[in-house]
Scaffold this active site. Structure first.
Site, PDB file in Angstrom:
ATOM      1  N   HIS A  26      40.510  39.985  42.030  1.00 51.11           N
ATOM      2  CA  HIS A  26      39.976  40.819  40.943  1.00 51.11           C
ATOM      3  C   HIS A  26      41.137  41.333  40.100  1.00 51.11           C
ATOM      4  O   HIS A  26      42.204  41.622  40.624  1.00 51.11           O
ATOM      5  CB  HIS A  26      39.219  42.020  41.536  1.00 51.11           C
ATOM      6  CG  HIS A  26      38.857  43.060  40.529  1.00 51.11           C
ATOM      7  ND1 HIS A  26      37.757  42.939  39.707  1.00 51.11           N
ATOM      8  CD2 HIS A  26      39.463  44.221  40.178  1.00 51.11           C
ATOM      9  CE1 HIS A  26      37.690  43.997  38.909  1.00 51.11           C
ATOM     10  NE2 HIS A  26      38.713  44.785  39.178  1.00 51.11           N
TER      11      HIS A  26
ATOM     12  N   LYS B 256      40.340  39.153  47.317  1.00 50.41           N
ATOM     13  CA  LYS B 256      38.968  39.214  47.818  1.00 50.41           C
ATOM     14  C   LYS B 256      38.835  38.557  49.203  1.00 50.41           C
ATOM     15  O   LYS B 256      39.720  37.793  49.626  1.00 50.41           O
ATOM     16  CB  LYS B 256      38.039  38.552  46.794  1.00 50.41           C
ATOM     17  CG  LYS B 256      38.025  39.293  45.446  1.00 50.41           C
ATOM     18  CD  LYS B 256      36.960  38.731  44.523  1.00 50.41           C
ATOM     19  CE  LYS B 256      36.958  39.463  43.192  1.00 50.41           C
ATOM     20  NZ  LYS B 256      35.854  39.023  42.311  1.00 50.41           N
TER      21      LYS B 256
ATOM     22  N   TYR C 230      31.120  48.155  42.081  1.00 48.95           N
ATOM     23  CA  TYR C 230      30.567  47.207  41.110  1.00 48.95           C
ATOM     24  C   TYR C 230      29.279  47.720  40.448  1.00 48.95           C
ATOM     25  O   TYR C 230      28.501  46.914  39.936  1.00 48.95           O
ATOM     26  CB  TYR C 230      30.316  45.860  41.797  1.00 48.95           C
ATOM     27  CG  TYR C 230      31.585  45.031  41.994  1.00 48.95           C
ATOM     28  CD1 TYR C 230      32.265  44.497  40.893  1.00 48.95           C
ATOM     29  CD2 TYR C 230      32.093  44.782  43.254  1.00 48.95           C
ATOM     30  CE1 TYR C 230      33.417  43.743  41.059  1.00 48.95           C
ATOM     31  CE2 TYR C 230      33.264  44.019  43.429  1.00 48.95           C
ATOM     32  CZ  TYR C 230      33.905  43.505  42.321  1.00 48.95           C
ATOM     33  OH  TYR C 230      35.045  42.748  42.472  1.00 48.95           O
TER      34      TYR C 230
ATOM     35  N   GLU D 201      39.313  52.231  38.515  1.00 49.94           N
ATOM     36  CA  GLU D 201      39.267  51.427  39.741  1.00 49.94           C
ATOM     37  C   GLU D 201      40.393  51.813  40.705  1.00 49.94           C
ATOM     38  O   GLU D 201      40.175  51.907  41.913  1.00 49.94           O
ATOM     39  CB  GLU D 201      39.358  49.942  39.386  1.00 49.94           C
ATOM     40  CG  GLU D 201      38.121  49.459  38.631  1.00 49.94           C
ATOM     41  CD  GLU D 201      38.264  48.063  38.031  1.00 49.94           C
ATOM     42  OE1 GLU D 201      37.291  47.600  37.425  1.00 49.94           O
ATOM     43  OE2 GLU D 201      39.345  47.441  38.171  1.00 49.94           O
TER      44      GLU D 201
ATOM     45  N   ASN E 284      35.820  34.235  43.978  1.00 48.99           N
ATOM     46  CA  ASN E 284      36.893  33.835  43.063  1.00 48.99           C
ATOM     47  C   ASN E 284      38.260  34.448  43.372  1.00 48.99           C
ATOM     48  O   ASN E 284      39.069  34.672  42.484  1.00 48.99           O
ATOM     49  CB  ASN E 284      36.478  34.071  41.603  1.00 48.99           C
ATOM     50  CG  ASN E 284      36.249  35.529  41.277  1.00 48.99           C
ATOM     51  OD1 ASN E 284      36.322  36.374  42.161  1.00 48.99           O
ATOM     52  ND2 ASN E 284      36.003  35.834  40.020  1.00 48.99           N
TER      53      ASN E 284
HETATM   54  P1  CMP Z   1      35.339  40.353  39.130  1.00 49.80           P
HETATM   55  O1  CMP Z   1      36.167  40.111  37.934  1.00 49.80           O
HETATM   56  O2  CMP Z   1      35.959  40.884  40.344  1.00 49.80           O
HETATM   57  O3  CMP Z   1      34.158  41.363  38.727  1.00 49.80           O
HETATM   58  C1  CMP Z   1      32.812  41.024  38.686  1.00 49.80           C
HETATM   59  C2  CMP Z   1      32.521  39.901  39.620  1.00 49.80           C
HETATM   60  O4  CMP Z   1      31.214  39.422  39.596  1.00 49.80           O
HETATM   61  C3  CMP Z   1      33.353  38.724  39.210  1.00 49.80           C
HETATM   62  O5  CMP Z   1      34.687  38.975  39.532  1.00 49.80           O
HETATM   63  C4  CMP Z   1      32.701  37.595  39.966  1.00 49.80           C
HETATM   64  O6  CMP Z   1      33.230  37.435  41.257  1.00 49.80           O
HETATM   65  C5  CMP Z   1      31.271  38.088  40.064  1.00 49.80           C
HETATM   66  N1  CMP Z   1      30.422  37.245  39.233  1.00 49.80           N
HETATM   67  C6  CMP Z   1      30.452  37.131  37.908  1.00 49.80           C
HETATM   68  N2  CMP Z   1      29.511  36.235  37.498  1.00 49.80           N
HETATM   69  C7  CMP Z   1      28.900  35.801  38.629  1.00 49.80           C
HETATM   70  C8  CMP Z   1      27.853  34.883  38.881  1.00 49.80           C
HETATM   71  N3  CMP Z   1      27.250  34.219  37.894  1.00 49.80           N
HETATM   72  N4  CMP Z   1      27.471  34.679  40.164  1.00 49.80           N
HETATM   73  C9  CMP Z   1      28.083  35.357  41.185  1.00 49.80           C
HETATM   74  N5  CMP Z   1      29.089  36.237  40.983  1.00 49.80           N
HETATM   75  C10 CMP Z   1      29.482  36.462  39.735  1.00 49.80           C
END
Ligand code: CMP
Length: 138
Positions: free
Chosen positions: A116, A10, A50, A127, A113
Site C-alpha cells: 500500500h 500486505k 479502509y 494513515e 497487490n
Molecule cells: P490500496 O491502494 O492499498 O487501497 C485500496 C485497495 O483496494 C487497493 O490497494 C486494492 O488492493 C483494493 N482494490 C482496489 N480495487 C479492487 C478490486 N477491484 N477488487 C479487489 N480489491 C481491490
C-alpha cells in the site's frame, strides 16, 4: 509537497517472504524509515482503515485479506514522498504496473497487490497516525 508517506507490506507479500526484498528497494529509492512495525490487523481495524471503500463491492474481500496475516507498516520520509512512492510501487492492478515496480515484481492481482502507498499528503498523515502513536514516530 510533504516529505512523508505511509506504507504497508500486505499479507500476500509477507507470506511469500518478500518483505526484505521490498524494504531493500524502498531504502535504495532513498526513503528513510521514520516508524515501522510488524502486526496483524483485526478485521475491525482493517475495516476502519479502509472505511473510505465501505460502499465498494470489494470491501469485504479487502478487509478479509488485510486481516489474514501479518503486515509490515511504516512511515517513510524523502522529498516528494507520496508521488515518488506511488511511482516506485506501480499501478494498483499489477497487470498494469510498469516493469521494475514493486507491484510488477511481487503482486499477483488487484486485490492481493503486495503493498500500500498513501494517495495524498493528507491521507499519509491520517494513515500514519492511525497505525502509529506519537511515541512510535521519529
Ligand atoms: P490500496 O491502494 O492499498 O487501497 C485500496 C485497495 O483496494 C487497493 O490497494 C486494492 O488492493 C483494493 N482494490 C482496489 N480495487 C479492487 C478490486 N477491484 N477488487 C479487489 N480489491 C481491490
Amino acid at each position: 509537497m510533504s516529505n512523508r508517506t505511509f506504507t504497508m507490506i500486505k499479507p500476500d507479500a509477507f507470506r511469500k517472504g518478500h518483505s526484505g526484498a521490498i524494504l531493500d528497494q524502498i531504502l535504495k529509492a532513498g526513503y528513510q524509515i521514520k516508524a515501522m512495525k510488524m502486526m496483524k490487523l483485526s478485521a475491525e481495524k482493517a475495516g476502519e482503515f479502509y472505511a473510505v471503500h465501505k460502499e465498494r463491492p470489494f470491501y469485504g474481500e479487502l478487509v478479509e485479506f488485510m486481516s489474514s496475516g501479518p503486515i509490515v507498516a511504516a512511515i517513510l520520509e524523502k522529498d516528494n514522498a507520496v508521488e515518488d512512492f506511488r511511482k516506485l510501487i506501480g499501478a494498483t492492478d499489477p497487470a498494469k504496473a510498469e516493469e521494475g515496480t514493486i507491484r510488477k515484481q511481487f503482486a499477483a492481482s488487484v486485490g492481493e497487490n503486495a503493498i500500500h502507498g498513501s494517495d495524498s499528503d493528507a491521507n499519509a498523515l491520517i494513515e500514519g497516525s492511525f497505525m502509529f502513536s506519537g511515541l512510535e514516530q521519529f
